[in-house]
Write an enzyme that holds these catalytic residues in place. Structure first.
Site, mmCIF file in Angstrom:
data_model
loop_
_atom_site.group_PDB
_atom_site.id
_atom_site.type_symbol
_atom_site.label_atom_id
_atom_site.label_comp_id
_atom_site.label_asym_id
_atom_site.label_seq_id
_atom_site.Cartn_x
_atom_site.Cartn_y
_atom_site.Cartn_z
ATOM 1 N N ASP A 133 55.651 90.003 72.769
ATOM 2 C CA ASP A 133 56.842 90.632 72.193
ATOM 3 C C ASP A 133 57.010 90.314 70.709
ATOM 4 O OD1 ASP A 133 57.389 87.955 72.610
ATOM 5 O OD2 ASP A 133 58.964 88.281 74.085
ATOM 6 N N GLU A 163 64.871 91.745 79.516
ATOM 7 C CA GLU A 163 66.223 91.321 79.835
ATOM 8 C C GLU A 163 66.630 91.886 81.196
ATOM 9 O OE1 GLU A 163 66.811 88.924 78.120
ATOM 10 O OE2 GLU A 163 67.858 89.331 76.249
ATOM 11 N N ASN A 194 67.934 83.085 80.803
ATOM 12 C CA ASN A 194 68.538 84.123 81.656
ATOM 13 C C ASN A 194 67.503 84.760 82.592
ATOM 14 O OD1 ASN A 194 67.025 85.788 80.034
ATOM 15 N ND2 ASN A 194 68.686 87.167 79.484
ATOM 16 N N HIS A 204 64.460 85.916 81.730
ATOM 17 C CA HIS A 204 63.553 86.941 81.205
ATOM 18 C C HIS A 204 62.130 86.401 81.047
ATOM 19 C CE1 HIS A 204 64.727 85.969 76.729
ATOM 20 N NE2 HIS A 204 63.687 85.258 77.076
HETATM 21 C C1 GLP Z 1 61.833 83.950 73.996
HETATM 22 C C2 GLP Z 1 60.559 84.728 74.294
HETATM 23 C C3 GLP Z 1 60.107 84.479 75.700
HETATM 24 C C4 GLP Z 1 60.106 83.004 75.993
HETATM 25 C C5 GLP Z 1 61.492 82.475 75.894
HETATM 26 C C6 GLP Z 1 61.595 81.011 76.266
HETATM 27 O O1 GLP Z 1 62.963 84.608 74.408
HETATM 28 N N1 GLP Z 1 60.701 86.125 74.089
HETATM 29 O O2 GLP Z 1 58.808 85.021 75.857
HETATM 30 O O3 GLP Z 1 59.616 82.777 77.284
HETATM 31 O O4 GLP Z 1 61.855 82.651 74.542
HETATM 32 O O5 GLP Z 1 61.714 80.241 75.123
HETATM 33 P P1 GLP Z 1 61.621 78.690 75.079
HETATM 34 O O6 GLP Z 1 60.255 78.336 75.534
HETATM 35 O O7 GLP Z 1 61.849 78.375 73.632
HETATM 36 O O8 GLP Z 1 62.672 78.156 75.949
#
Ligand code: GLP
Length: 263
Positions: free
Chosen positions: A67, A143, A136, A138
């Site tokens: 993404d 989302e 959340n 995702h």
């Molecule tokens: C972002 C990314 C996700 C990732 C998530 C978790 O939202 N788009 O792909 O899994 O963060 O982030 P973190 O590892 O910083 O908790």
């Protein structure tokens, strides 16, 4: 699905890096699906160490990131493209032309989504997809209410996601772009193999709902239950709410090593 619980975040991250490097050594031309976030950053640091000290070779692999934020240029330090350059791509011998991140500057999410899907197809599909877990639920930026059939497209971010990711934007939720372009759940499930990593107590509740609750379109991560070859690596803190925890440990101990077929 195989769920592997390690005592702490460091050992979870090292195991995840080991799994990625094993696949890369077995199949040097593998197509890697990559994620961003605080969880996976130390996995990349370990892969960089393996490259430097053990000669782990990225020269033949291809990389597709999940993404990108809409409105951030590749050279914006807060973009996922820039994050990947700093954390991995600039530090290993991957061919820059074989690294792909959705174009956050697109004004036409539909066309960009189709272009990205075609690139993945042309590469022969993703071999191993690395995933983090949003608070959340995702995966990527899928989302709540992302379809299990969804492909790469634009999504509006929830306020909670913007809050979660605000530290990279000076702590200001409103500075986080309101939209992102992300591989769809369907794109992710098409990968030959999934590897989800979750560390820290903030993920405990969501990890249990995603892995042990019903498959639910408000929790995109629950849809990985549909994948026949899926490993999840968690630390104790993230695994704290798992109901079948003892069983997972028993399976992993009994096998001695991660399973090949994890269904
Ligand atoms: C972002 C990314 C996700 C990732 C998530 C978790 O939202 N788009 O792909 O899994 O963060 O982030 P973190 O590892 O910083 O908790």
């Amino acid at each position: 699905m195989e769920i592997i619980i390690r005592p702490d975040a460091r050992s979870a991250v090292l195991l995840a890096a080991q799994i990625v490097s094993d696949r890369l050594r077995t199949r040097p031309d593998i197509v890697l699906g990559l994620a961003t976030g605080r969880t996976v950053a130390p996995i990349y640091a370990e892969l960089v160490r393996m490259h430097r000290q053990e000669g782990l070779d990225f020269s033949r692999c291809r990389c597709f990131n999940l993404d990108e934020y809409v409105g951030l240029a590749p050279d914006d330090p807060r973009s996922y493209r820039a994050t990947m350059q700093r954390g991995l791509f600039d530090l290993v011998n991957v061919d820059p032309a074989r690294t792909h991140v959705p174009d956050g500057m697109t004004t036409d999410g539909r066309t960009e989504g189709r272009r990205y899907e075609a690139l993945i197809d042309a590469a022969g599909g993703i071999g191993l997809q690395l995933l983090g877990l949003g608070e959340n639920g995702h995966i990527g930026f899928n989302e709540p209410k992302s379809s299990v059939m969804s492909r790469t497209r634009m999504r509006t971010l929830t306020q909670r996601t913007r809050e979660q990711n605000a530290p990279l934007f000076g702590g200001d939720r409103d500075a986080v772009p309101a939209q992102a372009i992300t591989m769809g759940v369907g794109t992710i499930l098409d990968a030959a193999e999934l590897l989800m990593v979750a560390t820290g107590s903030a993920k405990a509740d969501m990890l249990a709902r995603a892995l042990e609750g019903p498959v639910d379109s408000t929790i995109s991560a629950s849809m990985i239950q549909l994948h026949p070859r899926c490993q999840v690596v968690a630390d104790e803190a993230a695994a704290a709410s798992l109901q079948y925890r003892q069983y997972y440990d028993w399976v992993v101990r009994g096998q001695g090593q991660p399973l090949r077929e994890t269904g």
